[in-house]
Structure formats: structure tokens, C-alpha cells
Motif scaffolding. Structure first.
Motif, PDB file in Angstrom:
ATOM      1  N   SER A  83       0.975  -1.305   0.347  1.00  0.00           N
ATOM      2  CA  SER A  83       0.303   0.050   0.468  1.00  0.00           C
ATOM      3  C   SER A  83       0.623   1.545  -0.151  1.00  0.00           C
ATOM      4  O   SER A  83       0.337   2.674  -0.288  1.00  0.00           O
ATOM      5  N   ILE A  84       2.125   1.093   0.684  1.00  0.00           N
ATOM      6  CA  ILE A  84       3.189   2.391   0.878  1.00  0.00           C
ATOM      7  C   ILE A  84       4.176   1.883  -0.467  1.00  0.00           C
ATOM      8  O   ILE A  84       5.194   3.316  -0.326  1.00  0.00           O
ATOM      9  N   HIS A  85       4.009   1.263  -1.619  1.00  0.00           N
ATOM     10  CA  HIS A  85       4.270   1.730  -2.776  1.00  0.00           C
ATOM     11  C   HIS A  85       6.521   1.081  -2.048  1.00  0.00           C
ATOM     12  O   HIS A  85       7.120   0.861  -2.929  1.00  0.00           O
ATOM     13  N   ARG A  86       6.463   0.098  -1.540  1.00  0.00           N
ATOM     14  CA  ARG A  86       7.804  -0.555  -0.474  1.00  0.00           C
ATOM     15  C   ARG A  86       7.902  -2.391  -1.153  1.00  0.00           C
ATOM     16  O   ARG A  86       7.645  -3.142  -0.608  1.00  0.00           O
ATOM     17  N   ILE A  87       8.386  -2.111  -2.271  1.00  0.00           N
ATOM     18  CA  ILE A  87       7.974  -3.454  -3.094  1.00  0.00           C
ATOM     19  C   ILE A  87       9.597  -3.894  -2.984  1.00  0.00           C
ATOM     20  O   ILE A  87       9.324  -4.850  -2.959  1.00  0.00           O
ATOM     21  N   ASP A  88      10.405  -2.726  -2.440  1.00  0.00           N
ATOM     22  CA  ASP A  88      11.570  -3.333  -2.365  1.00  0.00           C
ATOM     23  C   ASP A  88      11.905  -4.278  -0.481  1.00  0.00           C
ATOM     24  O   ASP A  88      12.335  -5.509  -1.324  1.00  0.00           O
TER      25      ASP A  88
END
Length: 487
Positions: free
Chosen positions: A163-168
Motif C-alpha cells: 500500500s505504501i509502494h515499498r516493493i523492495d
């Protein structure tokens, strides 16, 4: 009376040196070792573990290593970071990998991101108390109490990171899960060795001089007691003669049998070397993809796209070749304003965290940089790339990533100005060696030694401003041989 293994004054001295955040990390790391002391402070926990004979000098050194207080390792425990690393790769670890993973994630989150996570978690745990300045580790402890997060139950925080776009960070968790599932097949404990996901970033490029690592190295503490660490096996790299018997597949060699051998990505922003490189690596059995004259944005998108390809899992290796103007740490591609794309970022795209299909497989990088003098560079903002943890900073340290071979050649950009269509001597020699069936009997490290010789022999007759400099860094765990029946 219970025998204490670590002098109390050492525990006191270390606790006095730590800041509030480091103490919180240590308490979190020890949470499973003393579950009855969940509300105690760090000194109480360490003293209790010591009295229960759960804390040793080695365990204390691991705790300092996990919070990256390498200065205290050296000053108080009189041991080196490399000695602890050697121990951790071979022996039992005090801290569960799940705890280490959470601490590493904590170090990669910004304060506003932790606030966003707290807000999102209200949907799952509406009764969870949310202090304004609550840390990520405190959030995890609250979720553990509610049985929403556990070593084998990480889907909730994965969803929040999405949801916070921390795919890493999702990739780190997925790598941990993968290693946990693999280890469970072999009846390992619940807390398994999550190698890439758990260990903090540190340089494994080459062992430091005077590291003190021997077959049995003993580090003396200041009180006279000793800290014995089992060191890593000496690195044996036998270099075969060019006329030696063809190599055989063995446990100490990487598998290099897939068809194709792997993806070979060539990004040539100068335009003089693509053809010979494409022919060479196609002859070796690689699926070659060439891109010429990319700007930094296009290169970033290309790297991201290639790193996400599923076909890596069916291949035995990966090769990336970059040719561009740049400086010692960045490349400029075809951009006219020299913001620079850090070379370290390129490496990160293909580590096991970012590209699981290449886990355990050799990743070879060959970089030719035409160095632009600093007084000719125009400083601008650096390119922003995918993921907040991957935002480029001015100083980047080499992450802990196994199976990487990094060959970086630099020459002054004036070489291009004098001979605009001339190929790189470094890449030309590399192609010649790889196409030579006798040289392919050598492992990649020995081939690179031959490459060094050719490049530096050429420097003997070159103008000082036109001389090439060559740097090799690697974290290979095995020998790497190219197939003989190719080219």
C-alpha cells in the motif's frame, strides 16, 4: 551460583554507549531469548541472559554486529567485523532470522512511512494503541501480541508495504519466506538462515588486511577472557593452466548448462562495442539483448524490466555490460546534464531480493566508463528510481549480495575524443579471451587475470592520459567456467 560468561562491566560499558534507538533494536532482537522479560530494559535482559548462560562473548558480538556498532566490536570486545561475519556464515546464530529481518526493515523505513503503516494497521487492529512517534519495531511487537504477525505469518505487513509502494521490502520478506520453506524441507528450526534478507549490508568484496581470521582465531577481551570464533575456510582458487584437462561439473563450480545460459544485457551508450560483444556472448550461449544510446531514464526502465523477467529462473547465469561516459561512481548515458546514475544501484536490481530468479546464480557485470573530468560535470539532482529504499544517495555502500562478479574499467573520456569510433581495449580483449577455446578452460577469475595482463601491457606504450585502469570486485562462492563447446 550460576557461572556468568560475560563480565558485567562489559555489559554496562556497551549499554552506556548505545543510543535509545540502538537499545530498542537490541531489546527487540533478544525478545525470543527471554520472553519473560518483555518489559525489561536492555541491561536487565543482557544480565539475565548472562546469568542463564544464554549470553556468550560471541553472542554479544553478534548483537553489536546486528545494530552495526562495529566501533564497539573493535574497542570493547577487541574483535573485527570480518571475524564476526565469518562466524555467522558457519555457526549457530543467537538471533532468529525473523528478528534480524524486522530490524533491517526498520532501518530502511522513513518516519512518515512508519506513520502510514500505523494508520493502515487500524483496519486490521482497531484497538492497537498508536502513539504519535511509535517505531516500526514497536508496531511489530503490538501485532505479535495480537497474533497478527509471526515468523511464519508475514502477509499482513506485506500488504501494508504494498500500500505504501515499498516493493523492495516485500521482496526481502519473500526471500526470507523462500529460504524458510527450503530449510523446512530439511527439518530446520522455525527461525532459519535468511541469508540475503536478514544480514545487514556490508562489503564482502575482499577480506580486510589483518582481519585476524584463521582456522581458529581467538580474540582477547579487555578483561583477559577470550572470544573464540570459528573462522571461514580459507579461500582456495586454483588457476588451471591453459592446456589443462577440461573442467568437470562439481560441487565447487556453478552449474552452467542451461539453454540459453542466461540473459546477456548490453547497454552501449557510445556505440563502438555492441556488435563484437553481441557476437561473443551469443556464441557462448546467451540470449543477448542490445540497447544503444539510452538516456538515464530509459536505462533505468530497461534494467527494471529485465530484472523482472521470469525467464531468469530457467537460466544458470546473467551478464550485464555497460558502456558509457561517467565518473568513478556513476554513468551518464546519453544525458547532457551529468546527474549520474550510481553503478551500485544497477547491481541492486539483480540481487536475490530484487530478482529471485537469479538467487544462487552468478551475475556478471562488465563496465566500461569513459571518465569525464569533474570540472566538466554539471551537478544536478540524481535520478529517482523505483522504491524509496532505492532512492539514490550521494554515498552508497556495497550491499551484501552473493554471486556477483563486478569488473569495472575506467579510461579518460579524451580517449573517445581522439578516436571517436575506436572500441574499448578492455572490452576487445575480453571478447578475444572468451572466444579463445584454450582460455575458456580457465575459470572466470583466471580469465580476468589474463584480461588484467593484456590491459596493463597495453598501458605500457600508451600516453598516461589514455591508460586504462581496471578494478575487480566479486562475491562468487564457487568457480565459474563457460562451456567449452561454444563460439
Amino acid at each position: 551460583m550460576t557461572r556468568c560468561q560475560v563480565p558485567a562491566f562489559l555489559i554496562h560499558q556497551i549499554q552506556e554507549e548505545l543510543d535509545k534507538e540502538e537499545e530498542e533494536m537490541m531489546v527487540f532482537l533478544c525478545r525470543d531469548l527471554a520472553p519473560d522479560l518483555a518489559n525489561a530494559d536492555l541491561k536487565e535482559i543482557l544480565l539475565a541472559l548472562n546469568e542463564r548462560e544464554k549470553l556468550t562473548p560471541v553472542g554479544l558480538s553478534e548483537l553489536l554486529y546486528r545494530v552495526k556498532r562495529f566501533d564497539l566490536l573493535r574497542r570493547i570486545l577487541n574483535t573485527e567485523k570480518a571475524t564476526v561475519e565469518a562466524y555467522l556464515t558457519r555457526s549457530f546464530r543467537l538471533i532468529p532470522d525473523y528478528r534480524v529481518l524486522m530490524v533491517e526493515i526498520n532501518e530502511n523505513l522513513e518516519k512518515d512511512e512508519v506513520g502510514s503503516l500505523g494508520f493502515l494497521l487500524r483496519d486490521y487492529a482497531p484497538r492497537m494503541k498508536m502513539a504519535k512517534d511509535k517505531s516500526f519495531l514497536a508496531l511489530i511487537i503490538d501485532l505479535e501480541k495480537l497474533n497478527l504477525v509471526a515468523p511464519n505469518q508475514l502477509d499482513l505487513i506485506e500488504n501494508c508495504f504494498r500500500s505504501i509502494h515499498r516493493i523492495d521490502l516485500i521482496r526481502k520478506i519473500q526471500t526470507y519466506k523462500h529460504k524458510a520453506s527450503v530449510s523446512s524441507v530439511h527439518c530446520q528450526p522455525v527461525y532459519v538462515n535468511a541469508h540475503q534478507a536478514s544480514l545487514p549490508n556490508f562489503n564482502l568484496i575482499e577480506p580486510p588486511y589483518h582481519s585476524g581470521i584463521q582456522n581458529e582465531s581467538t580474540e582477547k577481551l579487555q578483561n583477559g577472557s577470550s572470544l573464540t570464533l570459528a573462522a571461514a575456510e580459507p579461500l582456495h582458487m586454483s588457476i588451471e593452466e591453459s592446456g589443462s584437462v577440461p573442467h568437470k561439473m562439481s560441487d565447487d563450480s556453478y552449474r552452467m548448462q542451461s539453454q540459453p545460459l542466461g540473459i546477456c544485457l548490453i547497454i552501449d551508450c557510445i556505440g563502438n562495442d555492441t556488435d563484437v560483444l553481441e557476437e561473443t556472448f551469443r556464441g557462448l550461449g546467451y540470449d543477448v539483448h542490445c540497447h544503444r544510446y539510452l538516456n538515464m531514464s530509459s536505462m533505468n526502465q530497461t534494467l527494471l524490466e529485465v530484472a523482472r523477467w521470469q525467464k531468469h529462473k530457467n537460466c544458470d547465469s546473467f551478464v550485464c555490460i555497460l558502456v558509457s561516459r561517467g565518473n568513478s561512481q556513476s554513468i551518464f548515458c546519453t544525458d547532457h546534464t551529468f546527474s549520474g546514475f550510481p553503478l551500485e544501484q544497477i547491481k541492486k536490481y539483480f540481487t536475490a531480493d530484487s530478482c529471485p530468479g537469479l538467487l544462487g546464480k552468478p551475475k556478471l557485470f562488465f563496465i566500461q566508463s569513459y571518465v569525464v573530468p569533474e570540472n566538466e560535470q554539471e551537478c544536478t539532482c540524481l535520478l529517482e528510481v523505483d522504491g524509496n529504499a532505492d532512492n539514490i544517495r550521494a554515498k552508497v555502500t556495497i550491499p551484501h549480495a552473493a554471486d556477483i562478479f563486478w569488473s569495472h574499467c575506467k579510461v579518460d573520456v579524451s580517449t573517445l575524443e581522439q578516436s571517436p569510433t575506436s572500441p574499448s581495449k578492455y572490452l576487445r580483449c575480453l571478447a578475444e579471451l572468451l572466444r579463445n577455446p584454450y582460455k575458456r578452460k580457465l575459470c572466470i577469475l583466471a580469465i580476468h587475470m589474463e584480461l588484467n595482463k593484456k590491459v596493463y601491457d597495453g598501458n605500457m606504450t600508451a600516453d598516461p592520459s589514455q591508460q586504462y585502469s581496471l578494478l575487480l570486485q566479486h562475491t562468487l562462492r564457487k568457480k565459474l567456467f563457460f562451456p567449452l563447446d561454444c563460439c
